[in-house]
Design a protein around this motif. Structure first.
Motif, short mmCIF file in Angstrom:
data_model
loop_
_atom_site.label_atom_id
_atom_site.label_comp_id
_atom_site.label_asym_id
_atom_site.label_seq_id
_atom_site.Cartn_x
_atom_site.Cartn_y
_atom_site.Cartn_z
N PRO A 229 0.85 -1.19 0.00
CA PRO A 229 0.00 0.00 0.00
C PRO A 229 0.89 1.24 0.00
O PRO A 229 2.11 1.13 0.15
CB PRO A 229 -0.74 -0.12 1.33
CG PRO A 229 0.23 -0.83 2.22
CD PRO A 229 0.98 -1.79 1.33
N GLN A 230 0.28 2.40 -0.17
CA GLN A 230 1.05 3.65 -0.07
C GLN A 230 1.63 3.78 1.34
O GLN A 230 0.92 3.61 2.33
CB GLN A 230 0.10 4.81 -0.35
CG GLN A 230 0.73 6.16 -0.14
CD GLN A 230 0.74 6.98 -1.42
OE1 GLN A 230 0.25 6.54 -2.46
NE2 GLN A 230 1.31 8.16 -1.36
N THR A 231 2.93 4.03 1.44
CA THR A 231 3.57 4.22 2.74
C THR A 231 4.47 5.45 2.68
O THR A 231 4.55 6.10 1.63
CB THR A 231 4.46 3.01 3.13
OG1 THR A 231 5.60 3.00 2.27
CG2 THR A 231 3.71 1.70 3.03
N PHE A 234 6.77 4.25 -0.02
CA PHE A 234 6.28 3.69 -1.28
C PHE A 234 5.12 4.49 -1.85
O PHE A 234 4.07 4.61 -1.23
CB PHE A 234 5.83 2.24 -1.04
CG PHE A 234 5.39 1.52 -2.28
CD1 PHE A 234 6.31 1.20 -3.28
CD2 PHE A 234 4.07 1.15 -2.47
CE1 PHE A 234 5.92 0.53 -4.43
CE2 PHE A 234 3.66 0.47 -3.62
CZ PHE A 234 4.59 0.17 -4.59
N ASP A 235 5.35 5.05 -3.04
CA ASP A 235 4.28 5.71 -3.78
C ASP A 235 4.40 5.22 -5.21
O ASP A 235 5.27 5.65 -5.95
CB ASP A 235 4.46 7.23 -3.70
CG ASP A 235 3.36 7.97 -4.43
OD1 ASP A 235 2.60 7.31 -5.19
OD2 ASP A 235 3.25 9.18 -4.26
N LYS A 236 3.51 4.28 -5.58
CA LYS A 236 3.73 3.60 -6.84
C LYS A 236 3.61 4.53 -8.05
O LYS A 236 4.16 4.24 -9.10
CB LYS A 236 2.81 2.38 -6.99
CG LYS A 236 1.34 2.69 -7.07
CD LYS A 236 0.55 1.39 -7.20
CE LYS A 236 -0.94 1.67 -7.13
NZ LYS A 236 -1.74 0.46 -7.21
N SER A 237 2.94 5.65 -7.88
CA SER A 237 2.80 6.56 -9.02
C SER A 237 4.12 7.29 -9.31
O SER A 237 4.26 7.93 -10.33
CB SER A 237 1.69 7.56 -8.77
OG SER A 237 2.08 8.46 -7.76
N LYS A 238 5.08 7.20 -8.37
CA LYS A 238 6.35 7.91 -8.57
C LYS A 238 7.50 6.96 -8.87
O LYS A 238 8.65 7.38 -8.94
CB LYS A 238 6.69 8.72 -7.32
CG LYS A 238 5.75 9.87 -7.10
CD LYS A 238 6.13 10.68 -5.89
CE LYS A 238 5.13 11.81 -5.71
NZ LYS A 238 5.10 12.30 -4.34
N THR A 282 -0.21 1.02 -12.42
CA THR A 282 -0.85 2.33 -12.57
C THR A 282 -0.78 2.72 -14.04
O THR A 282 -0.05 2.12 -14.81
CB THR A 282 -0.10 3.44 -11.80
OG1 THR A 282 1.24 3.53 -12.31
CG2 THR A 282 -0.07 3.18 -10.32
#
Ligand SMILES: [Zn+2]
Length: 559
Positions: A229-231, A234-238, A282
């Motif tokens: 998950p976003q943490t 961790f930001d999967k869009s970046k 994404t």
């Protein structure tokens, strides 16, 4: 002393560069094949005396910080951290508390990655499965592929022994908090899954993507792949999967191969196409394009020719076009992804990448009739930032539809009017221009002139001095523009010259020529616009512009 000065005083630029590139001695300087473009004879120079570097092939250059920024694909602050570490200069973090937590979580993620890797080695079924997909042991190691065994608290208990708290594990996205009648507790997020660590651009693990093992039909309901998950980390869009391992080749090849899945990246690297990355579940984002843009403006995307795949990628393609990327399409056999294709025959994938066709050509081959071309192809052309590029494609479309170019221009204008830029309407914004890796020719020449002036700062030649003063005034140079690192290029280029005055005059003439060419392009654009509107009231304006155009042409020819 500032951190920058401290670092510069402790490190030798030749040593810094030598960490990445093998240097040869060249007089008081060093030379090498440029790490930023492909070449067979060295045009990349490093000067310890000037504390700077310059490449005559691709016109990049600067000090040790800009070198690290280019080669690591990082921003200035990160280059400061990297060199600070090397020099033993402590860089005060912007926010101590924030940084402390992040570092702690990085260590936790690294422990988790090692745990999963060790579990993979113990499980022959998973190893056999990876082999059946064509993944070699060496590749699995390179990407840190691991295994999260079946069970609720395997990782949790392991990390507990290492003194991490349940809360920390939850913050890292590795456990989930449960609250049942027996009280609350934490359990592992990833169970019975093959684990792909997702790393940031410096190679630190920030998240995971877990693929369900194929023999666990029950768990497949939760999704074939699940991601962290976003943490805080961790930001999967970046992020782009594989970016840290692909960045050097991306820069060298001046190309990024973009695929959809982790397995595609893993297999593509194994097949020798090491400039491959993937988005992790994404659509392609601005931040991801920014990462790529530091290294290259060219993207090759993999498609099979099914309609769903083509449709899904279209948003990303438009966004990339808007941001000045050149997009090509590599076609893989219908119904197959790159990973399958490579497993069957790696050379097929290489051929697909090498034979990639321009995205607009590709769409023009898919869509045949006027309606579908208007709907599916023209938006891409409208998204192109360069008028010259636009007119090139408009000519092609006009030929294909047997229509006039004017008619196609009209349609393009409608697209812009109706939706502005469609990507912008969807909440996008433009990439700031300072991240643009390619300077215009005019800017490069300006830098050369500035370097020349710094290099000959103490000249006794009266004429040269006057020329410098005039140039500083004409081009509005400011004191802070004169960076010492710019002088190396001039020194290397002109130190043997017979007349420095002639050389300096030649640079200035080139800058003036470029300025006129820019104005010509602008005027031509305005003329085209008025001609398309065909309104009589604009006649006078049109005549004035044509007059301007002719005057500029005359000026250019006289230079
Ligand atoms: Zn170069």
């Amino acid at each position: 002393m500032t951190s920058v000065e401290q670092i510069k005083s402790r490190l030798n630029i030749a040593d810094v560069v030598q960490g990445y590139v093998k240097l040869q001695k060249a007089g008081v300087n060093f030379k090498a094949n440029c790490p930023f473009h492909q070449e067979k004879t060295p045009s990349f120079f490093v000067s310890p005396a000037r504390e700077s570097w310059h490449c005559f092939g691709c016109s990049r250059g600067g000090d040790m910080f800009s070198f690290v920024m280019e080669i690591e694909g990082v921003g200035f602050l990160d280059s400061l951290k990297i060199l600070g570490l090397k020099a033993g200069v402590e860089i005060t973090p912007l926010d101590r508390k924030d940084k402390g937590e992040k570092e702690h979580l990085h260590e936790l993620m690294d422990s988790a990655k090692k745990f999963f890797e060790a579990r993979l080695k113990e499980d022959s079924r998973v190893i056999d499965y990876l082999k059946s997909r064509g993944v070699t042991g060496e590749t699995a190691k390179k990407f840190g592929i691991g295994f999260a065994p079946l069970g609720w608290r395997n990782l949790h208990d392991f990390l507990k022994l290492k003194n991490y708290s349940g809360l920390e594990m939850e913050k890292a996205g590795l456990t989930i908090k449960s609250s049942g009648p027996q009280g609350s507790g934490y359990y592992d997020r990833f169970r019975n899954r093959i684990m792909f660590p997702i790393t940031n651009s410096s190679g630190l693990t920030v998240g995971f993507s877990g693929r369900i093992v194929p023999w666990d039909a029950e768990a497949e309901k939760a999704g074939k792949y699940i991601n962290s998950p976003q943490t805080v980390l961790f930001d999967k869009s970046k992020l782009l999967y594989g970016f840290d391992k692909a960045k050097t080749e991306m820069r060298k090849q001046d190309m990024c191969v973009l695929v959809e899945g982790q397995m595609d990246v893993v297999m593509s690297h194994q097949a020798g196409i090491e400039n491959t990355v993937a988005v992790s579940g994404t659509a392609l984002t601005h931040e991801q394009l920014n990462l790529i843009k530091r290294l290259t403006q060219n993207i090759v995307m993999a498609f099979d020719k099914d309609a769903a795949g083509i449709g899904a990628a279209s948003r990303g393609i438009e966004l990339a076009f808007e941001n000045g990327f050149d997009i090509k399409i590599a076609l893989v056999p219908l119904g197959k992804d790159p990973a399958d294709t490579i497993k069957e025959d790696a050379s097929k994938w290489k051929e697909a990448v090498l034979g990639a066709v321009h995205a607009i050509d590709f769409y023009l081959s898919v869509y045949q009739d006027r309606k579908s071309i208007e709907k599916n192809v023209l938006p891409y052309i409208a998204a192109l930032p360069s008028e010259i590029e636009k007119s090139r494609w408009i000519k092609k479309v006009a030929d294909k539809l047997e229509a006039s170019e004017e008619a196609v221009w009209e349609e393009i204008k409608k697209i812009k009017k109706n939706s502005g830029s469609r990507a912008q309407a969807a909440g996008g914004r433009n990439i700031p221009t300072e991240s643009h890796p390619k300077k215009t020719r005019r800017n490069l020449l300006m830098d050369r002139l500035k370097g020349f002036i710094i290099w000959q700062d103490k000249t006794e030649d009266k004429e040269l001095k006057e020329l410098f003063d005039k140039a500083k005034n004409d081009f509005n140079f400011k004191e802070e523009d004169f960076k010492e690192s710019l002088a190396l290029e001039a020194e290397l280029l002109y130190s043997g010259s017979e007349s420095l005055l002639t050389e300096a005059q030649a640079i200035i003439k080139e800058i003036e020529k470029d300025g006129i060419k820019e104005k010509l392009e602008e005027t031509a654009k305005k003329i085209k616009k008025i001609e398309l509107q065909k309104s009589d009231g604009e006649k006078e304006e049109l005549n004035r512009l044509i007059g301007d155009f002719q005057t500029l042409m005359k000026k250019l020819n006289q230079l």
